[in-house]
Design an enzyme around this catalytic site. Structure first.
Site, PDB file in Angstrom:
ATOM      1  N   ASN A 207       0.872  -1.177   0.000  1.00 13.43           N
ATOM      2  CA  ASN A 207       0.000   0.000   0.000  1.00 13.43           C
ATOM      3  C   ASN A 207       0.908   1.226   0.000  1.00 13.43           C
ATOM      4  OD1 ASN A 207      -1.792   2.044   0.567  1.00 13.43           O
ATOM      5  ND2 ASN A 207      -2.276   1.329   2.651  1.00 13.43           N
TER       6      ASN A 207
ATOM      7  N   LYS B 190       0.080   4.286  -0.221  1.00 13.54           N
ATOM      8  CA  LYS B 190      -0.550   5.462   0.415  1.00 13.54           C
ATOM      9  C   LYS B 190      -0.312   6.713  -0.447  1.00 13.54           C
ATOM     10  CE  LYS B 190      -0.088   3.193   4.823  1.00 13.54           C
ATOM     11  NZ  LYS B 190      -0.027   3.278   6.282  1.00 13.54           N
TER      12      LYS B 190
ATOM     13  N   HIS C  39      -9.499   1.061   5.012  1.00 18.92           N
ATOM     14  CA  HIS C  39      -8.195   1.190   5.676  1.00 18.92           C
ATOM     15  C   HIS C  39      -8.344   2.069   6.917  1.00 18.92           C
ATOM     16  CE1 HIS C  39      -4.073   2.413   6.467  1.00 18.92           C
ATOM     17  NE2 HIS C  39      -3.741   1.282   5.872  1.00 18.92           N
TER      18      HIS C  39
ATOM     19  N   GLU D  46      -6.742   4.472   7.980  1.00 19.34           N
ATOM     20  CA  GLU D  46      -6.636   5.917   7.741  1.00 19.34           C
ATOM     21  C   GLU D  46      -7.939   6.477   7.174  1.00 19.34           C
ATOM     22  OE1 GLU D  46      -2.958   5.437   5.604  1.00 19.34           O
ATOM     23  OE2 GLU D  46      -2.080   4.823   7.516  1.00 19.34           O
TER      24      GLU D  46
ATOM     25  N   GLU E  38      -5.504  -5.336  10.459  1.00 20.38           N
ATOM     26  CA  GLU E  38      -4.459  -4.352  10.729  1.00 20.38           C
ATOM     27  C   GLU E  38      -4.762  -3.657  12.055  1.00 20.38           C
ATOM     28  OE1 GLU E  38      -2.404  -2.935   6.902  1.00 20.38           O
ATOM     29  OE2 GLU E  38      -4.270  -1.842   7.020  1.00 20.38           O
TER      30      GLU E  38
ATOM     31  N   GLY F  86       2.364   1.713  10.958  1.00 20.23           N
ATOM     32  CA  GLY F  86       3.343   2.792  10.858  1.00 20.23           C
ATOM     33  C   GLY F  86       4.047   3.114  12.169  1.00 20.23           C
TER      34      GLY F  86
ATOM     35  N   SER G 195       3.281  -2.658  10.359  1.00 20.05           N
ATOM     36  CA  SER G 195       4.724  -2.760  10.564  1.00 20.05           C
ATOM     37  C   SER G 195       5.325  -4.106  10.144  1.00 20.05           C
ATOM     38  CB  SER G 195       5.090  -2.418  12.014  1.00 20.05           C
ATOM     39  OG  SER G 195       4.698  -1.095  12.320  1.00 20.05           O
TER      40      SER G 195
END
Ligand code: PGA
Length: 251
Positions: free
Chosen positions: A10, A12, A96, A98, A168, A174, A214
């Site tokens: 991904n 992003k 996702h 985010e 996730e 991250g 991660s």
């Protein structure tokens, strides 16, 4: 039927068009020997056409990072499943963390997107995961169950390959903090159990469940060795050609 591993990158909101082309060339090289696994990348929309061109004679799968439910219309800032297909995508990442946490996307919006994508045969990767606060207050399994049940409302899956789930944990994205392989395996087994309740059992047992948060060259092998972990959704390490190469070629 064995579940075919899927390593998904991904990207992003990173890379300009030229950088995207270079990275895509490297991903193509990395997949030449990787015949027993699928490799997918999700570039920003502006790089889809160059990446589609770069990967066209390879097995690399192209995905969007989100999509609308409608084919076209007054949806400023959105992209339709049809547009993604036209740009060479066969998959799309949906829900996702985010999207959920920065843009407030709810389970019902994500479900709408998912139904729209599936109607056009764009295979969705439905992302789910608990926040740190939810984890610390012991709500992980409840949150995951709700995200699956609401995210998959009215979804009919006959071919397991057409739906992918990505677990996730938000606290692992991250941050450099990966779920331990045991934590990840427990969550994946739980997710498969829920899928078994809402879809047909044999379908559920063949759906791929990816781990994300991660993932890196050091932890990929032990994560991939877990029974219910069928792949990885990779953010940061997917932007570095060497790291992603090592992840693609997990042992
Ligand atoms: P990360 O991101 O690998 O950088 O943690 C994963 C993701 O957001 O899908």
């Amino acid at each position: 039927m064995a579940r075919r591993p899927l390593i998904a990158g991904n990207w992003k909101m990173h890379l300009n068009i030229q950088e995207a082309q270079q990275l895509a060339q490297n991903v193509v090289k990395s997949t030449i020997q990787a015949n027993d696994r699928d490799v997918m990348i999700a570039p920003p929309f502006t790089s889809l056409s160059i990446v589609a061109e770069t990967t066209k004679n390879s097995s690399v799968i192209l995905a969007g990072q989100n999509c609308c439910w409608a084919d076209k219309g007054a949806f400023t800032g959105e992209i339709s499943p049809l547009m993604l297909k036209e740009s060479g995508c066969s998959m799309v990442i949906l829900g996702h963390s985010e999207r959920r946490h920065i843009y407030g996307e709810s389970n019902s919006i994500i479900n709408k997107r998912l139904l729209g994508a599936m109607q056009l045969s764009l295979d969705p990767i439905l992302c789910i995961g608990e926040t740190l606060q939810e984890k610390e207050s012991g709500q992980t399994m409840d949150v995951l169950e709700l995200q699956i049940r609401e995210g998959l409302r009215d979804v009919k899956v006959t071919e397991p390959a057409k739906l992918i789930i990505a677990y996730e944990p938000v606290w692992a994205i991250g941050t450099g903090k990966t779920a331990s392989k045991e934590q990840a395996q427990d969550a994946h087994a739980f997710i498969r159990g829920i899928l078994g309740k809402i879809l047909e059992k044999n379908v559920a047992s063949n759906i791929r469940i990816l781990y994300g948060g991660s993932v890196n060259p050091e932890n990929v092998d032990s994560l991939m060795a877990q029974l219910d972990i069928d792949g990885a959704l990779v953010g940061g390490a997917a932007l570095k050609a060497e790291m992603f190469d090592r992840i693609i070629n997990f042992i």
